[in-house]
Enzyme design. Structure first.
Site, PDB file in Angstrom:
ATOM      1  N   LYS A  96      58.991   8.355  34.044  1.00  0.00           N
ATOM      2  CA  LYS A  96      58.446   6.998  34.050  1.00  0.00           C
ATOM      3  C   LYS A  96      59.612   6.038  33.836  1.00  0.00           C
ATOM      4  O   LYS A  96      60.585   6.364  33.166  1.00  0.00           O
ATOM      5  CB  LYS A  96      57.411   6.806  32.933  1.00  0.00           C
ATOM      6  CG  LYS A  96      56.659   5.504  32.999  1.00  0.00           C
ATOM      7  CD  LYS A  96      55.690   5.412  34.185  1.00  0.00           C
ATOM      8  CE  LYS A  96      54.407   6.156  33.950  1.00  0.00           C
ATOM      9  NZ  LYS A  96      53.375   5.865  34.963  1.00  0.00           N
ATOM     10  N   GLY A 206      35.772  -2.765  34.076  1.00  0.00           N
ATOM     11  CA  GLY A 206      37.002  -3.050  34.805  1.00  0.00           C
ATOM     12  C   GLY A 206      36.725  -3.122  36.295  1.00  0.00           C
ATOM     13  O   GLY A 206      36.137  -2.207  36.868  1.00  0.00           O
ATOM     14  N   GLY A 208      39.202  -4.155  38.666  1.00  0.00           N
ATOM     15  CA  GLY A 208      40.457  -4.275  39.404  1.00  0.00           C
ATOM     16  C   GLY A 208      40.427  -3.311  40.583  1.00  0.00           C
ATOM     17  O   GLY A 208      39.358  -2.905  41.041  1.00  0.00           O
ATOM     18  N   ASN A 209      41.594  -2.909  41.050  1.00  0.00           N
ATOM     19  CA  ASN A 209      41.661  -2.042  42.229  1.00  0.00           C
ATOM     20  C   ASN A 209      40.878  -0.746  42.030  1.00  0.00           C
ATOM     21  O   ASN A 209      40.033  -0.387  42.856  1.00  0.00           O
ATOM     22  CB  ASN A 209      43.120  -1.716  42.561  1.00  0.00           C
ATOM     23  CG  ASN A 209      43.244  -0.840  43.797  1.00  0.00           C
ATOM     24  OD1 ASN A 209      42.844  -1.215  44.886  1.00  0.00           O
ATOM     25  ND2 ASN A 209      43.783   0.353  43.613  1.00  0.00           N
ATOM     26  N   ALA A 210      41.121  -0.042  40.927  1.00  0.00           N
ATOM     27  CA  ALA A 210      40.466   1.250  40.701  1.00  0.00           C
ATOM     28  C   ALA A 210      38.967   1.091  40.481  1.00  0.00           C
ATOM     29  O   ALA A 210      38.154   1.783  41.103  1.00  0.00           O
ATOM     30  CB  ALA A 210      41.104   1.961  39.518  1.00  0.00           C
ATOM     31  N   GLY A 211      38.581   0.169  39.593  1.00  0.00           N
ATOM     32  CA  GLY A 211      37.165  -0.016  39.276  1.00  0.00           C
ATOM     33  C   GLY A 211      36.354  -0.508  40.458  1.00  0.00           C
ATOM     34  O   GLY A 211      35.244  -0.020  40.718  1.00  0.00           O
TER      35      GLY A 211
END
Length: 403
Positions: A96, A206, A208-211
């Site tokens: 990371k 959530g 956002g993109n994932a949710g």
């Protein structure tokens, strides 16, 4: 989770694995942590790349741009990436990286220069067979494209496999934009079957993109999405929300709460709403010892990183609520990143159908392996995942003669 907490976690789990002191030390020690100071327009920005373990393959992990990035954080996240790639059975290790910066305060030109400076600082340690970065918090396909271009300038030949999450025009992969959510749907389908859940009511924290993609995909598969939320609040409708309409309103106004045909609820209320499936997909530490006793869901799918505290985990396990941990639930993203790397290395471009089929095979296989370990022991699903991953890393280390 701090790196001190990670070493404590490994120490706690060690008796379940019968770890030797040498094995314990190996798991608690990153291979290397690289640091640099990047200078753009006279300003200094600390930069990091933690390479935790490469026993199973080249290091793999995102690069994040955030004011709170520090060495401890990237080292901790590199440890979790080592486990995540092992859980997903990918031929990769864990890494990371990040820069301590608020990217919103930079111009596009400054952002590009900072990204190129990062590659110049660490390029000797990056590459398709060394360490393969990817997007993370506040980094984008465009930034990955700049980094690839800088890397290829330095090494003087093409190497598209040195980074993933790139634009399609530079060797990026199809399906990458929905990979995290799509992978989540595959493991959820397996859990629904194992638990014999008939009324598939879902609450998603959530958007956002994932949710948002998770809501869209599940609605298309016959699930009833009864609640969704974002940072401003949530909405609930017992009969099921019109997800496509909500997506349009979210894109237009920036929030789901402007959707007026549903009951307003708070983010806290969403967690304990009447549903069979709860999907935290935004913040960490939202399921706590205070609310874990009030959850009504039968399964929790951790699309977010670390949404459940250890104390809450114990309560949910006692209540026989299955928690599909983040290292499995959101590993669709790194799996399709791996596919992108494989396509680049073979000079291939897979079609959407092929990628989705291979992703499903990987996610179902990973779930099945963990389910078998979970059902044959008394510990929870998360512990089963961690033990499984650590065993795979140690097996690879033994084959290499390192332990």
């Amino acid at each position: 989770m701090t790196f001190t907490e990670i070493t404590q976690f490994v120490t706690r789990i060690a008796p379940l694995l019968n770890l030797s002191s040498r094995e314990l030390k190996l798991l608690q020690t990153p291979d290397r942590v690289l640091t640099a100071t990047l200078i753009v327009n006279g300003k200094k920005y600390p930069a990091y790349r933690a390479q935790y373990n490469n026993a199973r393959g080249p290091y793999k992990g995102g690069i994040r741009y955030h004011p709170d990035v520090n060495e401890d954080e990237v080292t901790s996240l590199a440890f979790w990436m080592t486990l995540k790639t092992a859980v997903a059975d990918l031929p990769l290790g864990g890494a990371k990286g990040g820069i301590t910066v608020n990217p919103k305060l930079l111009s596009s030109q400054e952002l590009e220069e900072l990204s190129r400076a990062y590659v110049r600082a660490f390029h000797q340690y990056l590459g398709p067979q060394q360490d393969i970065p990817a997007p993370d918090v506040y980094t984008t396909p465009e930034i990955m494209g700049w980094m690839l271009d800088e890397y290829e300038k330095l090494i003087k030949h093409k190497a598209p496999g040195m980074i993933t999450g790139k634009p399609l025009e530079q060797g990026g992969s199809l399906v990458r934009d929905i990979a995290t959510a799509l992978g989540g749907t595959y493991v959820l389908a397996e859990a629904v079957q194992k638990l014999n859940i008939k009324e598939k009511k879902v609450a998603i924290q959530g958007f956002g993109n994932a949710g948002m993609n998770m809501a869209k995909l599940l609605a298309g598969q016959g699930y009833t999405i009864v609640a969704v939320s974002d940072s401003q609040g949530g909405i609930y409708q017992a009969s099921g929300l019109d997800i496509l309409s909500i997506i349009k309103i979210k894109e237009k106004t920036g929030t789901v709460i402007k959707y007026t045909e549903a009951e307003p609820i708070t983010n806290d209320e969403l967690l304990t709403t009447d549903c069979a499936i709860l999907i935290p997909s935004a913040l960490s530490h939202v399921i706590t010892k205070e609310n874990a006793g009030h959850l009504k869901a039968r399964v929790v799918v951790e699309l977010a990183n670390g949404p459940t505290t250890p104390e809450a985990d114990e309560i949910l396990h006692q209540r026989k609520i299955l928690v599909i941990p983040d290292v499995l639930a959101n590993s669709g993203g790194v799996t399709v990143s791996c596919f992108e790397w494989m396509q680049n290395n073979a000079s291939e471009q897979w079609d959407e159908k092929t990628i989705k089929e291979r992703l499903k095979q990987k996610m179902v296989s990973a779930f099945t392996q963990l389910w078998n370990a979970y059902t044959s022991h008394t510990y929870d699903f998360r512990t089963a995942a961690y033990i499984h991953a650590i065993q795979k890393v140690l097996d690879a280390e033994r084959k290499r003669g390192r332990i």
